[in-house]
Design an enzyme around this catalytic site. Structure first.
Site, PDB file in Angstrom:
ATOM      1  N   PHE A   1     -36.515   2.093  49.571  1.00 60.92           N
ATOM      2  CA  PHE A   1     -37.171   3.339  49.353  1.00 60.92           C
ATOM      3  C   PHE A   1     -36.292   4.137  50.917  1.00 60.92           C
ATOM      4  O   PHE A   1     -36.397   5.322  50.834  1.00 60.92           O
ATOM      5  CB  PHE A   1     -38.498   3.467  49.521  1.00 60.92           C
ATOM      6  CG  PHE A   1     -39.353   3.156  50.678  1.00 60.92           C
ATOM      7  CD1 PHE A   1     -39.859   4.450  51.400  1.00 60.92           C
ATOM      8  CD2 PHE A   1     -39.531   2.113  51.213  1.00 60.92           C
ATOM      9  CE1 PHE A   1     -40.466   4.177  52.874  1.00 60.92           C
ATOM     10  CE2 PHE A   1     -40.063   1.556  52.160  1.00 60.92           C
ATOM     11  CZ  PHE A   1     -40.470   2.575  53.206  1.00 60.92           C
ATOM     12  N   LYS A   2     -35.979   3.502  51.910  1.00 64.47           N
ATOM     13  CA  LYS A   2     -35.595   4.010  53.067  1.00 64.47           C
ATOM     14  C   LYS A   2     -34.230   4.976  52.862  1.00 64.47           C
ATOM     15  O   LYS A   2     -34.035   5.923  53.353  1.00 64.47           O
ATOM     16  CB  LYS A   2     -35.482   3.176  54.091  1.00 64.47           C
ATOM     17  CG  LYS A   2     -36.384   2.243  54.425  1.00 64.47           C
ATOM     18  CD  LYS A   2     -37.438   2.686  55.091  1.00 64.47           C
ATOM     19  CE  LYS A   2     -38.670   1.675  55.342  1.00 64.47           C
ATOM     20  NZ  LYS A   2     -38.624   0.741  56.430  1.00 64.47           N
TER      21      LYS A   2
END
Length: 465
Positions: free
Chosen positions: A111-112
């Site tokens: 998700f980063k």
């Protein structure tokens, strides 16, 4: 729009300055002076927008007039061009009114990428405009580092140094960082845990005298406001897909540093009707203990099968406390001083306010493995260990079965083969095609003792002229 420090003693800054500053000079974190608010009608009008179009709507007020809309649109478009799935953040149903939001479709499978692909392009834009060179220094518990490196590897005005805890990230996570062989990319394996890495980064921001003249540190950790801003978007995206704003949505978020779930809190404050935010933690459960028992005390860090959450000092929780305490910087400074000594206690009023929106739950490794196995047996959907914690936390704390529950899937299961195998899978989950040769690529990283002087010496000697 101006940005102010959570501790109330640093000067307010513009958006571009806040992106380049990271920690405030008083040790606090920057937050917007005021949050943009969207009406129910305005949110409803966004139904059906493609992810990039929605991102432009939500980010524009935070940037104000500093970046022309056409330039911001271009930055957003470039940021998500490297995502594999056309939906950018697709939803998959795994139960009655239970959904997985797949946030691992970016180039490093975590998700980063949502925030750090954007931050990399944003930094390149701002630094070129200012004719300025900077040094990025970041700490990672596994995923931030690879996403930051991928986002910044082509930035001409950036030297990036990422600290990860030696032998405490998965092999896939390490190789995603250490196989990027670029002259501006440097990986440091610190002989310590993630909190040691994070503490060294924070101390370095407080005293940057080790840097050459004319250089400054820039943060890529979630202390950087631009990261939080980019993460707000997918809460709105998922909410709109499931009927918001005409119905409320709940979210369960695997979290260690509190940045991802804080973005959900902001989405709610901005007008998205969120009924419940579930703080899902592993055995390093300081956030769960705080919400459930008002026990925000440091304990020894445990190395787990969900290493990205092996964190005991949740930096972004300070941003949340700032709101819970009526944006009183003096009270936040006192709380942080208490916590530095080992523990802090929230006021009854602050805790009650937090519990209106937040629930919490913890799982240990054995429970995590059981969830991965159970969900796969029932649905043939394979969870990574962090997402498994989010799913079970949602099931244990859910306030209403009628409200859609969205579990944020923060990483691809291929990044954590050990947990997947322990859950009964006979083979490692396959890496996507673009990463299929990861284990054959050359690696480059430096193992350094948990010693500030040695780390600073390495950084100083490897900054490009």
């Amino acid at each position: 729009m101006k940005y102010i420090s959570t501790r109330g003693e640093a000067p307010s800054l513009s958006f571009e300055d806040v992106v380049l500053t990271g920690l405030a000079s008083d040790g606090g974190l920057y937050v917007p002076e005021t949050l943009p608010k969207f009406s129910k009608e305005e949110i409803a009008s966004w139904a059906g927008l493609e992810y990039r179009e929605l991102a432009l709507k939500i980010m524009t007020p935070f940037v104000a007039n500093e970046i022309p809309e056409a330039d911001l649109k271009n930055l957003i478009d470039k940021s998500y061009d490297s995502f594999r799935h056309e939906a950018i953040a697709p939803l998959v149903q795994t139960g009655h009114n239970e959904w997985i939001l797949e946030l691992f479709q970016g180039p490093t499978l975590a998700f980063k990428d949502f925030a750090l692909q954007f931050l990399g392009h944003l930094l390149d834009y701002v630094l070129k405009k200012r004719d300025q060179k900077v040094v990025i220094m970041g700490a990672t518990s596994g995923d931030t580092g690879s996403a930051a490196i991928e986002g910044c590897r082509d930035c001409e005005n950036v030297d990036i140094f990422i600290l990860h805890p030696y032998q405490r990230v998965s092999e896939v996570q390490r190789r995603q960082m250490t196989t990027v062989i670029e002259k501006n990319v440097h990986n440091i394996a610190l002989e310590g845990n993630f909190d040691d890495c994070q503490n060294m980064v924070k101390a370095s921001f407080a005293d940057q005298s080790f840097l050459p003249e004319g250089r400054q540190l820039v943060a890529v950790n979630s202390i950087n406001w631009a990261r939080i801003m980019a993460q707000i978007v997918y809460y709105f995206y998922a909410g709109l897909a499931l009927g918001a704003p005409h119905r409320a949505i709940s979210f369960s978020v695997p979290t260690g540093n509190f940045g991802d779930i804080f973005a959900g809190y902001l989405a709610n404050q901005m007008g998205l009707p969120i009924e419940q935010l579930v703080i899902a933690t592993n055995s390093n459960d300081i956030l769960h203990r705080c919400i459930s028992d008002n026990d925000h005390s440091k304990k020894p860090l445990i190395h787990s099968l969900s290493p990205s959450m092996d964190i005991m000092v949740s930096s972004n929780f300070e941003r949340m406390l700032f709101d819970l305490y009526g944006r009183d910087g003096a009270q936040i400074k006192k709380l942080m001083e208490d916590f530095k000594s080992g523990s802090m206690v929230l006021s009854d009023e602050a805790l009650e306010k937090a519990r209106e929106l937040f629930s919490s739950y913890r799982l240990d490794d054995n429970e995590t493995i059981d969830v991965i196995r159970e969900v796969f047996e029932k649905t043939e959907y394979l969870l990574d260990p962090h997402t498994a914690i989010g799913v079970q936390a949602a099931r244990e704390t859910r306030r209403s079965s009628e409200t859609p529950m969205v579990c944020l899937s923060t990483a691809h299961p291929a990044k954590f083969p050990e947990a997947v195998k322990q859950a009964g899978q006979t083979e490692d989950p396959a890496l996507p095609h673009h990463m299929s040769d990861l284990f054959e690529r050359e690696e480059a990283y430096e193992v350094i003792a948990n010693d500030m002087e040695k780390v600073h010496g390495f950084i100083k000697s490897n900054i490009n002229a």
